[in-house]
Design an enzyme around this catalytic site. Structure first.
Site, PDB file in Angstrom:
ATOM      1  N   ARG A 160      13.222 -12.195 -22.649  1.00 60.14           N
ATOM      2  CA  ARG A 160      14.634 -11.791 -22.556  1.00 60.14           C
ATOM      3  C   ARG A 160      15.414 -12.134 -23.827  1.00 60.14           C
ATOM      4  O   ARG A 160      16.592 -12.475 -23.767  1.00 60.14           O
ATOM      5  CB  ARG A 160      15.327 -12.451 -21.368  1.00 60.14           C
ATOM      6  CG  ARG A 160      14.815 -12.049 -20.012  1.00 60.14           C
ATOM      7  CD  ARG A 160      15.479 -10.749 -19.547  1.00 60.14           C
ATOM      8  NE  ARG A 160      15.114 -10.447 -18.180  1.00 60.14           N
ATOM      9  CZ  ARG A 160      15.945 -10.583 -17.145  1.00 60.14           C
ATOM     10  NH1 ARG A 160      17.157 -11.010 -17.319  1.00 60.14           N
ATOM     11  NH2 ARG A 160      15.522 -10.273 -15.936  1.00 60.14           N
ATOM     12  N   ARG A 194      22.322 -11.021 -22.858  1.00 59.83           N
ATOM     13  CA  ARG A 194      23.747 -11.378 -22.804  1.00 59.83           C
ATOM     14  C   ARG A 194      24.130 -12.655 -23.533  1.00 59.83           C
ATOM     15  O   ARG A 194      25.309 -12.913 -23.722  1.00 59.83           O
ATOM     16  CB  ARG A 194      24.186 -11.478 -21.345  1.00 59.83           C
ATOM     17  CG  ARG A 194      24.305 -10.121 -20.698  1.00 59.83           C
ATOM     18  CD  ARG A 194      24.374 -10.243 -19.213  1.00 59.83           C
ATOM     19  NE  ARG A 194      23.137 -10.835 -18.717  1.00 59.83           N
ATOM     20  CZ  ARG A 194      22.862 -11.023 -17.443  1.00 59.83           C
ATOM     21  NH1 ARG A 194      23.729 -10.710 -16.522  1.00 59.83           N
ATOM     22  NH2 ARG A 194      21.708 -11.547 -17.076  1.00 59.83           N
ATOM     23  N   ARG A 234      26.293  -3.306 -24.983  1.00 60.72           N
ATOM     24  CA  ARG A 234      26.188  -3.139 -23.529  1.00 60.72           C
ATOM     25  C   ARG A 234      27.498  -2.560 -22.981  1.00 60.72           C
ATOM     26  O   ARG A 234      27.488  -1.677 -22.142  1.00 60.72           O
ATOM     27  CB  ARG A 234      25.886  -4.513 -22.917  1.00 60.72           C
ATOM     28  CG  ARG A 234      26.153  -4.684 -21.453  1.00 60.72           C
ATOM     29  CD  ARG A 234      24.946  -4.274 -20.648  1.00 60.72           C
ATOM     30  NE  ARG A 234      24.961  -4.828 -19.308  1.00 60.72           N
ATOM     31  CZ  ARG A 234      25.612  -4.306 -18.276  1.00 60.72           C
ATOM     32  NH1 ARG A 234      26.346  -3.237 -18.432  1.00 60.72           N
ATOM     33  NH2 ARG A 234      25.539  -4.870 -17.083  1.00 60.72           N
ATOM     34  N   ASP A 239      13.703  -2.366 -18.489  1.00 63.12           N
ATOM     35  CA  ASP A 239      13.646  -3.242 -17.323  1.00 63.12           C
ATOM     36  C   ASP A 239      12.456  -2.855 -16.457  1.00 63.12           C
ATOM     37  O   ASP A 239      12.027  -1.699 -16.465  1.00 63.12           O
ATOM     38  CB  ASP A 239      14.930  -3.141 -16.496  1.00 63.12           C
ATOM     39  CG  ASP A 239      15.039  -4.316 -15.537  1.00 63.12           C
ATOM     40  OD1 ASP A 239      15.461  -5.401 -15.960  1.00 63.12           O
ATOM     41  OD2 ASP A 239      14.638  -4.167 -14.363  1.00 63.12           O
ATOM     42  N   TYR A 297      11.335  -5.737  -5.000  1.00 58.69           N
ATOM     43  CA  TYR A 297      12.671  -5.132  -5.148  1.00 58.69           C
ATOM     44  C   TYR A 297      12.766  -3.816  -4.375  1.00 58.69           C
ATOM     45  O   TYR A 297      13.810  -3.487  -3.817  1.00 58.69           O
ATOM     46  CB  TYR A 297      12.995  -4.903  -6.630  1.00 58.69           C
ATOM     47  CG  TYR A 297      13.206  -6.203  -7.384  1.00 58.69           C
ATOM     48  CD1 TYR A 297      14.455  -6.822  -7.403  1.00 58.69           C
ATOM     49  CD2 TYR A 297      12.165  -6.822  -8.063  1.00 58.69           C
ATOM     50  CE1 TYR A 297      14.659  -8.018  -8.078  1.00 58.69           C
ATOM     51  CE2 TYR A 297      12.350  -8.016  -8.740  1.00 58.69           C
ATOM     52  CZ  TYR A 297      13.599  -8.613  -8.742  1.00 58.69           C
ATOM     53  OH  TYR A 297      13.795  -9.801  -9.411  1.00 58.69           O
TER      54      TYR A 297
HETATM   55  O1  CP3 Z   1      12.794  -9.625 -22.710  1.00 59.84           O
HETATM   56  C1  CP3 Z   1      13.567  -8.752 -23.200  1.00 59.84           C
HETATM   57  O2  CP3 Z   1      14.436  -8.997 -24.054  1.00 59.84           O
HETATM   58  C2  CP3 Z   1      13.342  -7.282 -22.805  1.00 59.84           C
HETATM   59  C3  CP3 Z   1      14.061  -6.789 -21.721  1.00 59.84           C
HETATM   60  C4  CP3 Z   1      13.824  -7.170 -20.263  1.00 59.84           C
HETATM   61  C5  CP3 Z   1      14.882  -7.106 -19.327  1.00 59.84           C
HETATM   62  N1  CP3 Z   1      14.364  -7.324 -18.090  1.00 59.84           N
HETATM   63  C6  CP3 Z   1      16.280  -6.806 -19.654  1.00 59.84           C
HETATM   64  C7  CP3 Z   1      17.327  -7.127 -18.681  1.00 59.84           C
HETATM   65  C8  CP3 Z   1      12.671  -7.522 -19.566  1.00 59.84           C
HETATM   66  C9  CP3 Z   1      11.266  -7.788 -20.114  1.00 59.84           C
HETATM   67  C10 CP3 Z   1      13.015  -7.605 -18.192  1.00 59.84           C
HETATM   68  C11 CP3 Z   1      12.049  -7.915 -17.129  1.00 59.84           C
HETATM   69  C12 CP3 Z   1      12.529  -8.120 -15.765  1.00 59.84           C
HETATM   70  N2  CP3 Z   1      13.558  -7.480 -15.117  1.00 59.84           N
HETATM   71  C13 CP3 Z   1      11.888  -8.968 -14.836  1.00 59.84           C
HETATM   72  C14 CP3 Z   1      10.634  -9.787 -15.116  1.00 59.84           C
HETATM   73  C15 CP3 Z   1      10.900 -11.004 -15.920  1.00 59.84           C
HETATM   74  C16 CP3 Z   1      11.716 -12.045 -15.230  1.00 59.84           C
HETATM   75  O3  CP3 Z   1      12.776 -12.392 -15.785  1.00 59.84           O
HETATM   76  O4  CP3 Z   1      11.272 -12.559 -14.185  1.00 59.84           O
HETATM   77  C17 CP3 Z   1      12.597  -8.884 -13.622  1.00 59.84           C
HETATM   78  C18 CP3 Z   1      12.287  -9.634 -12.343  1.00 59.84           C
HETATM   79  C19 CP3 Z   1      13.645  -7.933 -13.806  1.00 59.84           C
HETATM   80  C20 CP3 Z   1      14.606  -7.428 -12.779  1.00 59.84           C
HETATM   81  C21 CP3 Z   1      16.008  -7.684 -13.167  1.00 59.84           C
HETATM   82  N3  CP3 Z   1      16.656  -7.075 -14.223  1.00 59.84           N
HETATM   83  C22 CP3 Z   1      16.926  -8.567 -12.561  1.00 59.84           C
HETATM   84  C23 CP3 Z   1      16.612  -9.458 -11.362  1.00 59.84           C
HETATM   85  C24 CP3 Z   1      18.119  -8.474 -13.258  1.00 59.84           C
HETATM   86  C25 CP3 Z   1      19.438  -9.146 -12.919  1.00 59.84           C
HETATM   87  C26 CP3 Z   1      19.418 -10.574 -13.318  1.00 59.84           C
HETATM   88  C27 CP3 Z   1      20.083 -10.746 -14.639  1.00 59.84           C
HETATM   89  O5  CP3 Z   1      19.523 -11.469 -15.494  1.00 59.84           O
HETATM   90  O6  CP3 Z   1      21.180 -10.189 -14.793  1.00 59.84           O
HETATM   91  C28 CP3 Z   1      17.931  -7.562 -14.327  1.00 59.84           C
HETATM   92  C29 CP3 Z   1      18.921  -7.168 -15.340  1.00 59.84           C
HETATM   93  C30 CP3 Z   1      18.525  -7.276 -16.779  1.00 59.84           C
HETATM   94  N4  CP3 Z   1      17.316  -6.931 -17.317  1.00 59.84           N
HETATM   95  C31 CP3 Z   1      19.369  -7.719 -17.829  1.00 59.84           C
HETATM   96  C32 CP3 Z   1      18.648  -7.617 -19.015  1.00 59.84           C
HETATM   97  C33 CP3 Z   1      19.128  -7.923 -20.413  1.00 59.84           C
HETATM   98  C34 CP3 Z   1      20.831  -8.114 -17.668  1.00 59.84           C
HETATM   99  C35 CP3 Z   1      21.619  -6.878 -17.482  1.00 59.84           C
HETATM  100  C36 CP3 Z   1      22.950  -6.894 -18.152  1.00 59.84           C
HETATM  101  O7  CP3 Z   1      23.054  -6.797 -19.392  1.00 59.84           O
HETATM  102  O8  CP3 Z   1      23.930  -6.984 -17.397  1.00 59.84           O
END
Ligand code: CP3
Length: 361
Positions: free
Chosen positions: A41, A45, A54, A91, A167
């Site tokens: 990640r 943010r 964003r 994502d 999910y």
């Molecule tokens: O690593 C990176 O920089 C690449 C991008 C990436 C994102 N999500 C961007 C993201 C990757 C590799 C993921 C994987 C992901 N997404 C997983 C597996 C890894 C982990 O963290 O366990 C999972 C379970 C998700 C599902 C997901 N996406 C959730 C539960 C959420 C909400 C929680 C949160 O952190 O807000 C997201 C949103 C998300 N995915 C964001 C980002 C940058 C935040 C969204 C925003 O900008 O508002």
């Protein structure tokens, strides 16, 4: 159709990329002076430049499906910190969205989907039309590849079938993934059908990312640890065996990183059975156990506590040193044990990079 394109075997830039080199060379090759590093990640943010893009994009999925903006935010952390790898900005929930179960991200909340509560709910899924969505992502990969510095490796990714299914069934994140666990016990045939569909779609999606320019792929099984061992083998490990085989059939030289988060002793068999080129290690694994049991089997990646990076200070310095000292006699990629936390001060990451890059003995 997966397939096509030559991969890393013919990549003339291989020797310039420390992360890719570590993953493709065998255990006997000389080790780099300091471990290659990237952070899960790393685009997100905690970075003000991400928050700006964003906001302009108007919604998280719009950002994922806009190749120009997705490429921009992928590259931001590379420009700021010089990580050895960039991970495609996207994502794991793009896959259900592409299969016909729409995904929404509401501000300040996690993802939302209309839940699949019984076997009849699977009828909305259509694996034949996914390219409409996947093509945006492939275009992002192509763009990123064209803009990255030569020394930076590009990682593609997807969620593991079980984690994605949690999910799809609950319609949101849950603390214990109870809805999907119940579904798997109640309707094992329908659950197997869903997992099979996700296996096939993940192979297609990863191969598409590789054809577009991804040099390594990672499969995130963030919720694998909620399952008892026999269920883990059925719903996490065996599907991963098929994903690895499916991708290697077309791209035998592209390294695959597995991340069965927090499964403890099950990591050993997971490595042996899936044959992954590396494993992501979560924060709960003891360092000496990683060294003795996992590093002898494959490349290890991890496992700094994201909360410690958030906190910073002398404890961070001490732990980073310990991780590097313990794992530096074998193949190690420095990373966190889970994704970076959004409140993390960007200067703590600057300090982390100084500690890692200054660690050569
Ligand atoms: O690593 C990176 O920089 C690449 C991008 C990436 C994102 N999500 C961007 C993201 C990757 C590799 C993921 C994987 C992901 N997404 C997983 C597996 C890894 C982990 O963290 O366990 C999972 C379970 C998700 C599902 C997901 N996406 C959730 C539960 C959420 C909400 C929680 C949160 O952190 O807000 C997201 C949103 C998300 N995915 C964001 C980002 C940058 C935040 C969204 C925003 O900008 O508002």
């Amino acid at each position: 159709m997966p397939g096509g394109q030559p991969d890393n075997a013919t990549n003339p830039k291989l020797s310039e990329k420390p992360f890719l080199r570590l993953l493709t060379q065998g255990p006997k090759a000389p080790l780099p002076a300091t471990p290659p590093v990237w952070l899960m990640r790393q685009a997100g943010r905690y970075l003000p430049e991400y928050r700006k893009v964003r906001e302009e994009a108007g919604g998280f999925l719009n950002l994922c499906y806009n190749p120009k903006r997705a490429a921009e935010v992928t590259i931001q952390p590379i420009q700021r910190y010089g990580f050895d790898a960039a991970i495609l900005f996207s994502d794991i929930l793009v896959v259900p969205d592409a299969l016909g179960q729409p995904v929404r991200f509401e501000t300040g909340e996690g993802p939302r989907l209309d839940p699949i509560t019984d076997p009849s709910g699977l009828s909305i899924l259509d694996p034949s039309n996914t390219d409409k969505i996947y093509s945006h992502i492939y275009e992002s990969v192509e763009r990123i590849k064209g803009e990255l510095p030569d020394e930076t490796t590009l990682i593609g990714f997807c969620g593991a079938p079980f984690t994605v299914a949690t999910y799809m069934i609950a319609g949101r994140g849950t603390p214990d993934q109870a809805p999907s666990r119940m579904f798997a016990y109640k309707y094992p045939d329908a659950f197997a059908q869903l997992i099979d569909m996700l296996v096939d779609s993940s192979i297609e999606y990863l191969c598409g990312q590789i054809r577009a320019g991804a040099e390594v792929v990672q499969v995130f099984d963030s919720w694998a640890s909620v399952l008892p061992d026999d269920e883990f083998i059925k719903w996490c490990q065996e599907p991963m065996v098929r994903i690895v085989a499916g991708v290697r059939q077309y791209h035998p030289d592209v390294p695959i990183i597995g991340f069965p988060r927090a499964v403890g002793p099950l990591y050993e068999d997971y490595i042996d059975k899936t044959g992954v080129n590396a494993v992501g290690c979560d924060t709960s694994l003891p360092l000496t156990w990683i060294r003795d049991k996992l590093q002898s089997r494959t490349v290890v990646q991890g496992n700094l506590d994201p909360i410690l990076l958030l906190n910073g200070g002398p404890q961070l310095e001490h732990r980073v040193k310990r991780i590097i000292e313990t794992l530096s006699n074998g193949r190690h990629i420095f990373n966190l044990g889970h994704g970076i936390i959004k409140e993390t001060p960007p200067e703590h990451v600057t300090r982390l990079m100084e500690l890692i890059r200054g660690s050569a003995s």
